[in-house]
Scaffold this motif. Sequence first.
Motif, PDB file in Angstrom:
ATOM      1  N   LEU A  78       7.595  62.564  38.968  1.00 48.78           N
ATOM      2  CA  LEU A  78       7.022  61.614  39.921  1.00 48.78           C
ATOM      3  C   LEU A  78       5.511  61.499  39.778  1.00 48.78           C
ATOM      4  CD1 LEU A  78       9.881  62.058  41.179  1.00 48.78           C
ATOM      5  CD2 LEU A  78       8.803  61.743  43.402  1.00 48.78           C
ATOM      6  N   ASP A  79       4.855  62.596  39.387  1.00 47.82           N
ATOM      7  CA  ASP A  79       3.399  62.596  39.284  1.00 47.82           C
ATOM      8  C   ASP A  79       2.945  62.423  37.841  1.00 47.82           C
ATOM      9  OD1 ASP A  79       3.166  62.983  41.991  1.00 47.82           O
ATOM     10  OD2 ASP A  79       2.756  65.133  41.869  1.00 47.82           O
ATOM     11  N   ASN A  80       1.875  61.673  37.671  1.00 47.16           N
ATOM     12  CA  ASN A  80       1.219  61.554  36.374  1.00 47.16           C
ATOM     13  C   ASN A  80      -0.284  61.548  36.593  1.00 47.16           C
ATOM     14  OD1 ASN A  80       0.339  58.749  36.906  1.00 47.16           O
ATOM     15  ND2 ASN A  80       2.525  58.267  36.697  1.00 47.16           N
ATOM     16  N   GLU A  81      -1.056  61.385  35.524  1.00 51.56           N
ATOM     17  CA  GLU A  81      -2.511  61.492  35.670  1.00 51.56           C
ATOM     18  C   GLU A  81      -3.119  60.411  36.546  1.00 51.56           C
ATOM     19  OE1 GLU A  81      -1.647  59.139  31.916  1.00 51.56           O
ATOM     20  OE2 GLU A  81      -0.935  61.006  32.840  1.00 51.56           O
ATOM     21  N   GLN A  82      -2.364  59.332  36.817  1.00 50.69           N
ATOM     22  CA  GLN A  82      -2.865  58.250  37.666  1.00 50.69           C
ATOM     23  C   GLN A  82      -2.474  58.411  39.128  1.00 50.69           C
ATOM     24  OE1 GLN A  82      -4.926  55.798  36.511  1.00 50.69           O
ATOM     25  NE2 GLN A  82      -4.880  56.897  34.552  1.00 50.69           N
ATOM     26  N   SER A  83      -1.683  59.432  39.450  1.00 46.99           N
ATOM     27  CA  SER A  83      -1.194  59.610  40.822  1.00 46.99           C
ATOM     28  C   SER A  83      -2.331  59.914  41.783  1.00 46.99           C
ATOM     29  CB  SER A  83      -0.158  60.734  40.869  1.00 46.99           C
ATOM     30  OG  SER A  83       0.979  60.411  40.096  1.00 46.99           O
TER      31      SER A  83
ATOM     32  N   GLU B 155      10.071  53.278  43.475  1.00 50.64           N
ATOM     33  CA  GLU B 155      10.464  53.269  42.066  1.00 50.64           C
ATOM     34  C   GLU B 155      11.222  54.532  41.674  1.00 50.64           C
ATOM     35  OE1 GLU B 155       6.980  52.730  39.753  1.00 50.64           O
ATOM     36  OE2 GLU B 155       6.591  50.692  40.481  1.00 50.64           O
ATOM     37  N   ASN B 156      10.920  55.634  42.362  1.00 50.22           N
ATOM     38  CA  ASN B 156      11.542  56.911  42.022  1.00 50.22           C
ATOM     39  C   ASN B 156      12.742  57.253  42.913  1.00 50.22           C
ATOM     40  OD1 ASN B 156       9.868  58.373  39.810  1.00 50.22           O
ATOM     41  ND2 ASN B 156       8.331  57.482  41.177  1.00 50.22           N
TER      42      ASN B 156
ATOM     43  N   GLU C 228       3.414  69.785  44.762  1.00 51.87           N
ATOM     44  CA  GLU C 228       2.726  69.531  43.497  1.00 51.87           C
ATOM     45  C   GLU C 228       3.632  69.889  42.308  1.00 51.87           C
ATOM     46  OE1 GLU C 228      -1.435  68.677  41.950  1.00 51.87           O
ATOM     47  OE2 GLU C 228      -0.573  68.605  43.940  1.00 51.87           O
ATOM     48  N   TYR C 229       4.294  71.031  42.422  1.00 50.97           N
ATOM     49  CA  TYR C 229       5.128  71.523  41.324  1.00 50.97           C
ATOM     50  C   TYR C 229       6.376  70.658  41.138  1.00 50.97           C
ATOM     51  CZ  TYR C 229       8.400  74.486  38.754  1.00 50.97           C
ATOM     52  OH  TYR C 229       9.315  74.963  37.847  1.00 50.97           O
ATOM     53  N   TYR C 230       7.137  70.449  42.215  1.00 54.82           N
ATOM     54  CA  TYR C 230       8.418  69.764  42.076  1.00 54.82           C
ATOM     55  C   TYR C 230       8.269  68.275  41.788  1.00 54.82           C
ATOM     56  CZ  TYR C 230      11.068  73.905  43.250  1.00 54.82           C
ATOM     57  OH  TYR C 230      11.636  75.161  43.211  1.00 54.82           O
TER      58      TYR C 230
ATOM     59  N   ILE D  45      -2.484  63.558  45.366  1.00 51.05           N
ATOM     60  CA  ILE D  45      -2.043  64.899  44.997  1.00 51.05           C
ATOM     61  C   ILE D  45      -3.274  65.738  44.642  1.00 51.05           C
ATOM     62  CG2 ILE D  45       0.164  64.057  44.143  1.00 51.05           C
ATOM     63  CD1 ILE D  45      -0.979  64.353  41.290  1.00 51.05           C
ATOM     64  N   GLY D  46      -3.047  67.045  44.459  1.00 53.47           N
ATOM     65  CA  GLY D  46      -4.156  67.894  44.030  1.00 53.47           C
ATOM     66  C   GLY D  46      -4.604  67.541  42.623  1.00 53.47           C
ATOM     67  N   GLY D  47      -3.625  67.137  41.794  1.00 55.66           N
ATOM     68  CA  GLY D  47      -3.944  66.744  40.415  1.00 55.66           C
ATOM     69  C   GLY D  47      -4.179  67.909  39.483  1.00 55.66           C
ATOM     70  N   THR D  48      -3.948  69.121  39.958  1.00 52.25           N
ATOM     71  CA  THR D  48      -4.262  70.304  39.150  1.00 52.25           C
ATOM     72  C   THR D  48      -3.387  70.414  37.910  1.00 52.25           C
ATOM     73  OG1 THR D  48      -2.786  71.593  40.570  1.00 52.25           O
ATOM     74  CG2 THR D  48      -5.117  71.637  41.114  1.00 52.25           C
ATOM     75  N   ILE D  49      -2.159  69.940  37.999  1.00 46.59           N
ATOM     76  CA  ILE D  49      -1.252  70.011  36.850  1.00 46.59           C
ATOM     77  C   ILE D  49      -1.482  68.839  35.903  1.00 46.59           C
ATOM     78  CG2 ILE D  49       1.156  69.985  36.112  1.00 46.59           C
ATOM     79  CD1 ILE D  49       1.901  71.336  38.745  1.00 46.59           C
ATOM     80  N   VAL D  50      -1.439  67.612  36.450  1.00 45.46           N
ATOM     81  CA  VAL D  50      -1.466  66.423  35.600  1.00 45.46           C
ATOM     82  C   VAL D  50      -2.862  66.036  35.121  1.00 45.46           C
ATOM     83  CG1 VAL D  50       0.660  65.472  36.556  1.00 45.46           C
ATOM     84  CG2 VAL D  50      -1.515  64.932  37.648  1.00 45.46           C
ATOM     85  N   ARG D  51      -3.908  66.449  35.844  1.00 49.30           N
ATOM     86  CA  ARG D  51      -5.257  66.063  35.426  1.00 49.30           C
ATOM     87  C   ARG D  51      -6.135  67.239  34.996  1.00 49.30           C
ATOM     88  NH1 ARG D  51      -4.449  62.063  39.535  1.00 49.30           N
ATOM     89  NH2 ARG D  51      -5.379  63.325  41.172  1.00 49.30           N
TER      90      ARG D  51
END
Length: 309
Positions: free
Chosen positions: A81-86, A212-213, A73-75, A89-95
């Motif tokens: 790589l992660d955004n609010e649409q990912s 893409e990444n 989640e962190y890295y 994931i847990g989504g704890t950071i981005v959402r």
Amino acid sequence: MDSITSIKNELNEKSGFQIWWRLLRPHTLTASVIPVFVGTMFALTGHEINLLLFLAMLLASILIQAATNMFNEYYDFVRGLDNEQSVGIGGTIVRDGISPITVLGMAFTFFGVAILLGVYICIASSWWIAAIGLICMLFGYLYTGGPLPIAYTPFGELFSGFFMGTVIIGISYYIQTATLTSTVIWLSIPIAIFIGAIMMSNNIRDLDGDKENGRKTVAILLGRKNAVRFLAAMFMSAYFLTAIYIVAGVLPVWSVLAFLSIIKATDVIKKFRGKTKPLEMMPAMAATGKTNTLYGLLLGVSLLASYLF
């Protein structure tokens, strides 16, 4: 309705305690629970088992898996790589707005508690377990951390299956019996395959975004259709090995129970076919974890039955 609220509704993500529960990625924890259970049941067929050692090993394995998920989640967030649409994931950071440093700190805390449990396990068994456990934790970190994360290569399934499957089963068996046989290693292979399948299904779901990444996962190298076929081949090979072990007398006849999980494995492939969007493939991803759970539980129960009867 903003984009974050919309995706949270689609994923049925709730606030409060659920935020921290999602951070653990509970659907992946089967990869830590099943190997300990199966390894301990292997031990039970020929030895008395220590319940406290079993529980300590089980909790340590869960903590290492959960910490690995937190590093992921962190890295992935740090690398963009992660955004609010990912999805997935847990989504704890981005959402949910949880600080990345908080997530990283929790991961290291979980590792710390796992180390304390490991000390108890070593005192009760062998200090060689400490070296093996530290190697497992290192590779858990390197799965998404470090200069060349394993998750970005074609070897994610291989490493996860080996360390979470074969190694954890071997440790779980050894701490109960003070020995390790080639039979245990062979019997661990189907579980290792199922755990690798969890990673494979995850990479099939995330194929477009990973490509893409710059990732080079097996799913990307094969393409989505062939990757789903490869996943099906993984399932078939695990069941084929199980059948061989039963016929050869390595596994008890009771282990035919494990074949009931074929229903769920078939469901995984059906749920993947024709799907291209990550959200559409979430049910298939969840079903893969359930396949591992059902197979492992039935296999463990069959070993318990052979001990009892």
